[in-house]
Design a protein around this motif. Structure first.
Motif, PDB file in Angstrom:
ATOM      1  N   ASP A  19      75.987 -14.939  54.615  1.00 36.34           N
ATOM      2  CA  ASP A  19      76.155 -13.877  55.636  1.00 36.34           C
ATOM      3  C   ASP A  19      77.000 -12.704  55.144  1.00 36.34           C
ATOM      4  O   ASP A  19      76.888 -11.601  55.660  1.00 36.34           O
ATOM      5  N   ASP A  20      77.870 -12.885  54.131  1.00 37.69           N
ATOM      6  CA  ASP A  20      78.670 -11.758  53.607  1.00 37.69           C
ATOM      7  C   ASP A  20      77.747 -10.606  53.194  1.00 37.69           C
ATOM      8  O   ASP A  20      78.007  -9.437  53.508  1.00 37.69           O
ATOM      9  N   HIS A  56      87.052 -14.589  50.042  1.00 30.90           N
ATOM     10  CA  HIS A  56      86.708 -13.192  49.775  1.00 30.90           C
ATOM     11  C   HIS A  56      87.633 -12.619  48.699  1.00 30.90           C
ATOM     12  O   HIS A  56      87.213 -11.949  47.762  1.00 30.90           O
ATOM     13  N   HIS A  92      80.276 -16.216  50.944  1.00 31.77           N
ATOM     14  CA  HIS A  92      79.658 -17.111  51.932  1.00 31.77           C
ATOM     15  C   HIS A  92      78.276 -16.565  52.285  1.00 31.77           C
ATOM     16  O   HIS A  92      78.068 -15.351  52.232  1.00 31.77           O
TER      17      HIS A  92
END
Ligand SMILES: [Zn+2]
Length: 234
Positions: free
Chosen positions: A11-12, A115, A9
């Protein structure tokens, strides 16, 4: 070297690996970012999945400027990622596009569904990266990269093997993270800590373990013939 951060995503990458990327960039290495999803359900404030994805992709491109990174979006649906022939092909293409010496990605022990799948599939395609008969559009790589897993979102279930001191890079890491405005405002509605506070707590906690003010933690992928080279870490 070429360094690839493969997230699930927007921001990861900034949250879990941003300080390390800043450190590589300072040393003159080239940074690439690939994302399996554009986080298109990651807001209850913005209406419409396409609008959310577009907003978050723009935020990711802003954050990428901190490392002069090239970015590739695979645009799978957020929270809907499953291992498939097409996903493997897209991930192989993205890795070959970056031709990395080092890859960072989500750890399979992270049970957040995207994830988990992203990290698992990146590992599963490692042997395919050099295969010329693998169905893919990008040409095969000449040698295997080293693959490292970054932390889970709050460190749950994650056992670090190695730490990168990001004390000098920490302020810049936070600035890059702050590019993800839509995520930060939405998350503040349902989490007690702000996203920036979570980042500080994680960085201080891993720093405490390693003897630094701030650190990012990693573990390594191992497979016969595809062993990690820890000397490539910054
Ligand atoms: Zn994520």
């Amino acid at each position: 070297m070429n360094i690839l951060a493969f997230g699930s995503h927007p921001d990861d990458v900034e949250f879990l690996c941003g300080g390390t990327l800043l450190k590589y960039r300072k040393k003159g290495h080239s940074i690439f970012i690939a994302l399996t999803t554009s986080g298109n359900i990651g807001s209850n404030v913005i209406n419409g999945r396409d609008v959310i994805a577009k907003t978050r992709e723009e935020e990711q491109l802003q954050a990428a400027k901190f490392y002069d990174a090239q970015v590739r979006f695979l645009r799978y649906n957020d929270e809907g990622l499953v291992d498939s022939e097409q996903l493997r092909r897209d991930i192989i293409n993205a890795i070959r596009w970056a031709s990395p010496d080092v890859i960072f990605t989500n750890p399979p022990c992270d049970l957040s569904t995207d994830h988990n799948v992203t990290g698992t599939v990146v590992g599963r395609v490692m042997l395919s990266l050099v295969g010329k008969n693998i169905p893919a559009d990008e040409p095969p790589m000449k040698r295997f990269p080293s693959l490292f897993y970054w932390d889970t979102s709050a460190g749950v279930n994650f056992v670090p093997e190695v730490y990168v001191d990001i004390t000098e890079e920490y302020d810049q890491k936070v600035k890059a993270l702050l590019c993800h405005k839509s995520q930060i405002s939405w998350m503040s509605e349902y989490e007690d800590q702000s996203f920036v506070d979570s980042c500080r707590i994680m960085s201080e906690f891993r720093g405490l373990q390693a003897g630094y003010t701030y650190a990012e933690a990693f573990s390594a992928f191992r497979l016969h013939g595809v062993m990690p080279d820890f000397s490539l870490l910054p």
